[in-house]
Design an enzyme around this catalytic site. Structure first.
Site, PDB file in Angstrom:
ATOM      1  N   CYS A   1       5.617  20.932  23.778  1.00 20.95           N
ATOM      2  CA  CYS A   1       4.492  21.851  23.999  1.00 20.95           C
ATOM      3  C   CYS A   1       3.313  21.231  24.731  1.00 20.95           C
ATOM      4  CB  CYS A   1       4.044  22.477  22.684  1.00 20.95           C
ATOM      5  SG  CYS A   1       3.342  21.321  21.478  1.00 20.95           S
TER       6      CYS A   1
ATOM      7  N   HIS B   1       0.740  22.741  17.410  1.00 16.57           N
ATOM      8  CA  HIS B   1       1.325  23.376  18.591  1.00 16.57           C
ATOM      9  C   HIS B   1       0.262  23.641  19.649  1.00 16.57           C
ATOM     10  CE1 HIS B   1       3.706  25.759  21.236  1.00 16.57           C
ATOM     11  NE2 HIS B   1       3.037  26.868  20.982  1.00 16.57           N
TER      12      HIS B   1
ATOM     13  N   ASP C   1       2.046  30.842  26.340  1.00 21.87           N
ATOM     14  CA  ASP C   1       2.722  29.938  25.399  1.00 21.87           C
ATOM     15  C   ASP C   1       4.049  29.476  25.995  1.00 21.87           C
ATOM     16  OD1 ASP C   1       3.199  28.522  23.114  1.00 21.87           O
ATOM     17  OD2 ASP C   1       3.487  30.269  21.816  1.00 21.87           O
TER      18      ASP C   1
END
Length: 264
Positions: free
Chosen positions: A75, A110, A125
């Site tokens: 991420c 995250h 995302d």
């Protein structure tokens, strides 16, 4: 003047070539297409973490790995790369951190983005494994079809929770707010995720790919292919089958890296 996130150092044309997309003016439609192009082009994978060779999350290192070497990442790499490209293109970008599985004991680790364009705000995302193919408008109760799986965004106070529709109902994926994030925060979270024995990414290979109607996950030596219609297949990949499996998941490794993975 170099900004906090050093987005000016990104070779934007090389990045756009990597995802197969051209320069565009900022718009909601352009954000949607850029998001999709990024996710389809660049795999989610933790192989450098497992091999103990992760180059770090400085933008230069990310660019060399994900753009220059045609590798994937997790991420922090995805969010920082995508955020830098969006800023160069003229989008408004805010880095965020989300708590994974907020209904359980998930960590706040995250990385994702809030993006502003045309008077609207979106969650972008691109680095949540095999989850988000498109950005999600920052609107309470909105449901977005993500490659065949419904996801819903809900607001409680300043907290925004993204949930996925499952056979058992809505399952929270992560929750985030606008608490300011600095590069050092991502460095700290990256250090935990890439080194702590309790991290889901330190003990075994994880590679994830999403496309319309299908999600592919390699976790350890188990390859799972899940279709939006509910059909799922799972098989064990022997060491000899690892190179072909990784290639099919768009992961580009050299021979030495493949040989080391086989020994894990």
């Amino acid at each position: 003047m170099v900004g906090m996130w050093n987005h000016e150092s990104l070779d934007l044309d090389a990045y756009l070539d990597r995802i197969g997309y051209g320069r565009v003016a900022p718009s909601a439609d352009a954000l949607r297409e850029l998001h999709r192009a990024h996710v389809l082009a660049i795999p989610f994978e933790n192989l450098d973490v497992v091999l103990g060779t992760h180059p770090g999350i400085g933008l230069d290192a990310i660019q060399h790995k994900l753009v220059g070497r045609h590798r994937g990442g997790y991420c922090y790499e995805h969010a920082l790369l995508f955020g830098a490209a969006l800023e160069q293109l003229g989008f408004e970008v805010v880095r965020r951190v989300a708590r994974v599985q907020p209904h359980k004991s998930g960590p706040r680790t995250h990385a994702l983005l809030k993006v502003g364009v045309e008077g609207q705000e979106f969650l972008a995302d691109v680095g949540f494994g095999a989850g988000q193919l498109y950005p999600t408008p920052l609107k309470d109760g909105i449901v977005v079809d993500q490659a065949g799986w419904d996801h819903k965004l809900t607001q409680e106070g300043d907290l925004w929770t993204l949930s996925k529709r499952t056979a058992d109902g809505w399952e929270p994926q992560h929750a985030s707010n606008d608490e300011p994030v600095r590069p050092i925060d991502y460095e700290v979270y990256h250090h935990y995720v890439s080194t702590h024995p309790n991290s889901p990414f330190t003990g075994r290979p994880v590679v994830m790919r999403v496309a319309d109607g299908v999600v592919r996950r390699l976790v350890g030596d188990t390859l799972t292919i899940e279709h939006a219609n509910g059909e799922t297949t799972t098989r064990t990949i022997p060491p000899t089958g690892l190179p072909d499996t990784l290639a099919a998941l768009d992961v580009v490794l050299n021979d030495e890296e493949v040989d080391r993975l086989r020994l894990l």
